[in-house]
Design an enzyme around this catalytic site. Structure first.
Site, PDB file in Angstrom:
ATOM      1  N   ARG A  52       9.301 -12.248  80.420  1.00  0.00           N
ATOM      2  CA  ARG A  52       9.114 -11.011  79.653  1.00  0.00           C
ATOM      3  C   ARG A  52      10.401 -10.590  78.946  1.00  0.00           C
ATOM      4  NH1 ARG A  52       5.042  -6.972  83.009  1.00  0.00           N
ATOM      5  NH2 ARG A  52       3.309  -8.444  83.193  1.00  0.00           N
ATOM      6  N   ASP A 161       2.758   8.157  80.587  1.00  0.00           N
ATOM      7  CA  ASP A 161       3.098   6.788  80.980  1.00  0.00           C
ATOM      8  C   ASP A 161       4.601   6.621  80.800  1.00  0.00           C
ATOM      9  OD1 ASP A 161       1.200   4.140  81.452  1.00  0.00           O
ATOM     10  OD2 ASP A 161       3.210   3.626  80.757  1.00  0.00           O
TER      11      ASP A 161
END
Length: 292
Positions: A52, A161
């Site tokens: 990632r 979030d």
């Protein structure tokens, strides 16, 4: 500001080879991720983390994870790179009408009781860990349908979030037709707008629902969530599974402080509060309530 260590920069957009994440740098990153957002990164996730963050190395033109870590932990990195890094490492999986039993319990049990106890009041809901918006917009549809059957009922939703990337997507409220497949046909007709270019396969949530949701970034590890009002309902589903048990307990105690007496919290079906020292009572599978 200078980075803590000089960054070895490649030619713009060019990386000679893929960098490898050493055990030392993985340890630095995993400790930092745990301290910053509470997410555990055991050794088995080293490959995932490396894959990632390769994107960030390429974007920044860096040759090594050591360079990346030194930049990230510098004052400049804390300002410019921290949110980017967290966006890459957090998991954001959600769907419309995910775990549908919860919405049935909400409309058949929770809301009728709430309306009787709070005539004329506005229901406040927090979608915690909202990802790209599917959950809060599902709630909007469900609550709007309930309002049609119960004149005078109103609601507002806070959706948060840690990832700015998914929040940006949530704010646009644009989805593919495959993403909205779980939405019932009659609800699609009411609450989704088709693109003028029918071949695009894209739809958008109607403005009336978009106006009901307020999105903002929030890190569960922050001591102060920045909320001054207490909530009637919290949806925090499939979020705490990424934390260890002590962190789960601390987080749920914070949630409890933001819940009105008698308020409900909906957890994911793979999550349990068993063994945690939190003053919440089970009322339905993975649904808990603060005592009155």
């Amino acid at each position: 500001m200078e980075a803590a260590r000089a960054v070895n920069m490649a030619e713009p957009g060019v990386i000679e080879h893929s960098a490898n994440l050493s055990a030392r740098d993985f340890g630095r990153l995993s400790r930092f991720i745990y301290d910053t957002c509470g997410i555990k990164m055991p050794d088995v996730k080293k490959t995932m983390l490396e894959a990632r963050l390769q994107k960030r190395l390429r974007s920044l033109g860096m040759h090594s994870f050591t360079d990346y870590c030194d930049f990230l932990f510098s004052p400049e990195g804390m300002e410019k790179e921290l949110v980017q890094m967290l966006d890459m490492v957090t998991t954001n999986k959600t769907d419309f009408f995910r775990e549908p039993d919860h919405f049935n319990y909400l409309t058949q049990t929770v809301l009728p009781e709430w309306v009787k106890r709070h005539p004329g009041a506005t229901l406040s809901i927090w979608s915690a860990g909202c990802s790209s918006g599917e959950e809060p917009y599902t709630l909007c549809m469900v609550l709007s349908e309930f309002a049609l059957r119960n004149p005078g009922f109103d609601f507002r939703i806070l959706a948060t979030d840690i990832s700015t990337r998914v929040l940006d997507k949530a704010k646009t409220a644009i989805y593919t037709e495959s993403q909205v497949e779980p939405v019932a046909v009659e609800l699609k007709k009411k609450y989704l707008l088709r693109s003028k270019d029918r071949s695009s396969g894209m739809v958008r949530i109607v403005p009336e629902l978009r106006e009901k949701v307020r999105f903002r970034r929030l890190n569960f590890m922050d001591e102060d969530f920045g909320m001054r009002e207490q909530l009637d309902i919290i949806f925090c589903r499939n979020v705490i599974i990424y934390f260890d048990r002590p962190t789960q307990e601390r987080l749920l105690q914070r949630f409890h402080r933001h819940m009105k007496p008698g308020a409900f919290i909906f957890m994911g079906h793979s999550e349990t509060l068993s063994g945690l020292n939190v003053p919440l009572v089970s009322v339905y599978p993975t649904v808990y309530r603060r005592a009155r």
